[in-house]
Motif scaffolding. Structure first.
Motif, PDB file in Angstrom:
ATOM      1  N   LEU A 195       0.845  -1.194   0.000  1.00  0.00           N
ATOM      2  CA  LEU A 195       0.000   0.000   0.000  1.00  0.00           C
ATOM      3  C   LEU A 195       0.877   1.240   0.000  1.00  0.00           C
ATOM      4  O   LEU A 195       1.882   1.318   0.725  1.00  0.00           O
ATOM      5  N   ASN A 196       0.480   2.220  -0.824  1.00  0.00           N
ATOM      6  CA  ASN A 196       1.206   3.482  -0.922  1.00  0.00           C
ATOM      7  C   ASN A 196       0.776   4.389   0.216  1.00  0.00           C
ATOM      8  O   ASN A 196      -0.344   4.880   0.256  1.00  0.00           O
ATOM      9  N   ALA A 197       1.718   4.624   1.169  1.00  0.00           N
ATOM     10  CA  ALA A 197       1.438   5.504   2.291  1.00  0.00           C
ATOM     11  C   ALA A 197       2.491   6.597   2.390  1.00  0.00           C
ATOM     12  O   ALA A 197       2.742   7.144   3.472  1.00  0.00           O
ATOM     13  N   GLY A 198       3.100   6.945   1.223  1.00  0.00           N
ATOM     14  CA  GLY A 198       4.196   7.920   1.244  1.00  0.00           C
ATOM     15  C   GLY A 198       3.820   9.304   0.783  1.00  0.00           C
ATOM     16  O   GLY A 198       4.684  10.206   0.794  1.00  0.00           O
ATOM     17  N   GLY A 199       2.570   9.532   0.344  1.00  0.00           N
ATOM     18  CA  GLY A 199       2.158  10.873  -0.057  1.00  0.00           C
ATOM     19  C   GLY A 199       2.585  11.250  -1.456  1.00  0.00           C
ATOM     20  O   GLY A 199       2.575  12.429  -1.808  1.00  0.00           O
ATOM     21  N   ALA A 200       2.959  10.296  -2.301  1.00  0.00           N
ATOM     22  CA  ALA A 200       3.320  10.572  -3.696  1.00  0.00           C
ATOM     23  C   ALA A 200       2.810   9.427  -4.559  1.00  0.00           C
ATOM     24  O   ALA A 200       2.701   8.287  -4.091  1.00  0.00           O
ATOM     25  N   ASP A 201       2.488   9.711  -5.817  1.00  0.00           N
ATOM     26  CA  ASP A 201       1.935   8.695  -6.709  1.00  0.00           C
ATOM     27  C   ASP A 201       3.006   7.685  -7.135  1.00  0.00           C
ATOM     28  O   ASP A 201       4.182   8.021  -7.293  1.00  0.00           O
ATOM     29  N   GLY A 202       2.551   6.436  -7.323  1.00  0.00           N
ATOM     30  CA  GLY A 202       3.410   5.409  -7.901  1.00  0.00           C
ATOM     31  C   GLY A 202       4.377   4.745  -6.947  1.00  0.00           C
ATOM     32  O   GLY A 202       5.206   3.926  -7.364  1.00  0.00           O
ATOM     33  N   LEU A 203       4.273   5.030  -5.658  1.00  0.00           N
ATOM     34  CA  LEU A 203       5.252   4.443  -4.719  1.00  0.00           C
ATOM     35  C   LEU A 203       5.034   2.941  -4.525  1.00  0.00           C
ATOM     36  O   LEU A 203       6.007   2.189  -4.355  1.00  0.00           O
ATOM     37  N   ALA A 204       3.794   2.476  -4.557  1.00  0.00           N
ATOM     38  CA  ALA A 204       3.533   1.049  -4.378  1.00  0.00           C
ATOM     39  C   ALA A 204       4.089   0.248  -5.552  1.00  0.00           C
ATOM     40  O   ALA A 204       4.730  -0.807  -5.362  1.00  0.00           O
ATOM     41  N   GLY A 205       3.846   0.738  -6.796  1.00  0.00           N
ATOM     42  CA  GLY A 205       4.371   0.052  -7.972  1.00  0.00           C
ATOM     43  C   GLY A 205       5.891   0.050  -7.978  1.00  0.00           C
ATOM     44  O   GLY A 205       6.530  -0.948  -8.345  1.00  0.00           O
ATOM     45  N   ALA A 206       6.485   1.188  -7.577  1.00  0.00           N
ATOM     46  CA  ALA A 206       7.942   1.266  -7.528  1.00  0.00           C
ATOM     47  C   ALA A 206       8.509   0.281  -6.504  1.00  0.00           C
ATOM     48  O   ALA A 206       9.568  -0.341  -6.722  1.00  0.00           O
ATOM     49  N   ALA A 207       7.809   0.135  -5.403  1.00  0.00           N
ATOM     50  CA  ALA A 207       8.267  -0.807  -4.382  1.00  0.00           C
ATOM     51  C   ALA A 207       8.235  -2.233  -4.912  1.00  0.00           C
ATOM     52  O   ALA A 207       9.154  -3.033  -4.652  1.00  0.00           O
ATOM     53  N   GLN A 208       7.193  -2.578  -5.701  1.00  0.00           N
ATOM     54  CA  GLN A 208       7.111  -3.922  -6.268  1.00  0.00           C
ATOM     55  C   GLN A 208       8.266  -4.176  -7.233  1.00  0.00           C
ATOM     56  O   GLN A 208       8.848  -5.265  -7.249  1.00  0.00           O
ATOM     57  N   GLU A 209       8.596  -3.188  -8.059  1.00  0.00           N
ATOM     58  CA  GLU A 209       9.727  -3.342  -8.969  1.00  0.00           C
ATOM     59  C   GLU A 209      11.032  -3.534  -8.198  1.00  0.00           C
ATOM     60  O   GLU A 209      11.909  -4.307  -8.620  1.00  0.00           O
ATOM     61  N   THR A 210      11.149  -2.808  -7.074  1.00  0.00           N
ATOM     62  CA  THR A 210      12.351  -2.971  -6.243  1.00  0.00           C
ATOM     63  C   THR A 210      12.442  -4.398  -5.713  1.00  0.00           C
ATOM     64  O   THR A 210      13.535  -4.996  -5.686  1.00  0.00           O
ATOM     65  N   LEU A 211      11.323  -4.934  -5.282  1.00  0.00           N
ATOM     66  CA  LEU A 211      11.321  -6.310  -4.768  1.00  0.00           C
ATOM     67  C   LEU A 211      11.665  -7.298  -5.873  1.00  0.00           C
ATOM     68  O   LEU A 211      12.391  -8.278  -5.629  1.00  0.00           O
ATOM     69  N   THR A 212      11.174  -7.050  -7.069  1.00  0.00           N
ATOM     70  CA  THR A 212      11.490  -7.947  -8.186  1.00  0.00           C
ATOM     71  C   THR A 212      12.994  -7.952  -8.446  1.00  0.00           C
ATOM     72  O   THR A 212      13.602  -8.996  -8.703  1.00  0.00           O
ATOM     73  N   GLY A 213      13.586  -6.762  -8.388  1.00  0.00           N
ATOM     74  CA  GLY A 213      15.023  -6.657  -8.580  1.00  0.00           C
ATOM     75  C   GLY A 213      15.809  -7.376  -7.495  1.00  0.00           C
ATOM     76  O   GLY A 213      16.943  -7.822  -7.714  1.00  0.00           O
ATOM     77  N   ALA A 214      15.210  -7.520  -6.307  1.00  0.00           N
ATOM     78  CA  ALA A 214      15.877  -8.217  -5.205  1.00  0.00           C
ATOM     79  C   ALA A 214      15.580  -9.709  -5.215  1.00  0.00           C
ATOM     80  O   ALA A 214      15.991 -10.442  -4.298  1.00  0.00           O
ATOM     81  N   GLY A 215      14.873 -10.178  -6.240  1.00  0.00           N
ATOM     82  CA  GLY A 215      14.584 -11.609  -6.331  1.00  0.00           C
ATOM     83  C   GLY A 215      13.310 -12.023  -5.640  1.00  0.00           C
ATOM     84  O   GLY A 215      13.003 -13.220  -5.564  1.00  0.00           O
ATOM     85  N   ILE A 216      12.554 -11.038  -5.131  1.00  0.00           N
ATOM     86  CA  ILE A 216      11.296 -11.351  -4.451  1.00  0.00           C
ATOM     87  C   ILE A 216      10.183 -11.242  -5.489  1.00  0.00           C
ATOM     88  O   ILE A 216       9.470 -10.234  -5.600  1.00  0.00           O
TER      89      ILE A 216
END
Length: 219
Positions: free
Chosen positions: A121-142
């Motif tokens: 869930l995006n709770a950072g006050g800016a658009d696209g943070l949840a999607g960006a977090a998922q991409e980060t996890l993919t890059g980490a092998g998650i």
């Protein structure tokens, strides 16, 4: 009465001779008695000097009794040593069994059936943070078949940092916590046990293994 000087002169030696004659047997007897007493004392002294101290003679079976006592003591010590060795061996076996049980328990707790269900869930006050977090996890092998990840917005106040929640319950709690630690490390957040009082009303973890609230630190 007329006393003749001649009679006196002649009578004195006779009286002395009579006195000596009467006392001579007594003196001789006294000397004999003294000699006997002295001889007895000398004999006693010689007997005392030549007497050897009496030596106690042990009974015939004294040596056998000592040997039996020694064998009994040795046998008792051997039995005590055997009992101690048996106790040590049993203790080592118990410790080994306990270690095996602990390892088996940890393995059972680390087992998780199916993919890990993760919601971001995006709770950072800016658009696209949840999607960006998922991409980060993919890059980490998650990513992949071991994960079921969804994203959405968090309709509440902005959080300053990312929080990764787990229920902390169930047989697979250890495995879920280990996976949550990987997620938190990749996103720069911290892992907490879910508490409904910390999140917006209606936010639950029903059907989820891991809930991620992406904070402003992700911007």
């Amino acid at each position: 009465m007329n006393l003749n000087l001649t009679d006196v002169t002649l009578g004195a030696p006779m009286a002395l001779a009579h006195l000596n004659a009467s006392t001579a047997p007594r003196a001789f007897a006294f000397r004999v008695l003294a000699a006997l007493v002295l001889a007895a004392l000398c004999a006693f002294a010689l007997s005392s000097c030549g007497h050897e101290p009496e030596i106690a003679t042990p009974p015939v079976d004294y040596g056998q009794e000592q040997q039996n006592n020694t064998e009994k003591n040795t046998g008792a010590q051997d039995n005590a040593d055997d009992a101690t060795a048996a106790d040590d061996e049993a203790s080592e076996q118990d410790d080994t069994s306990a270690e095996h049980d602990a390892s088996d328990g940890a393995a059972a707790q680390a087992t998780h059936e199916g993919p890990f269900v993760v919601r971001i869930l995006n709770a950072g006050g800016a658009d696209g943070l949840a999607g960006a977090a998922q991409e980060t996890l993919t890059g980490a092998g998650i990513a992949g078949d071991n994960y079921q990840i969804s994203t959405d917005s968090y309709l509440a106040a902005v959080l300053p940092s990312t929080i990764v929640y787990v229920t902390g319950e169930g047989d697979d709690a250890a495995a879920v916590r280990a996976e949550a630690d990987k997620v938190a490390a990749a996103l720069g957040g911290e892992v907490r046990t879910f508490n409904a009082a910390e999140v917006a009303e209606g936010t639950t973890m029903d059907g989820l293994d891991i809930l991620v609230l992406v904070g402003a630190n992700a911007i």
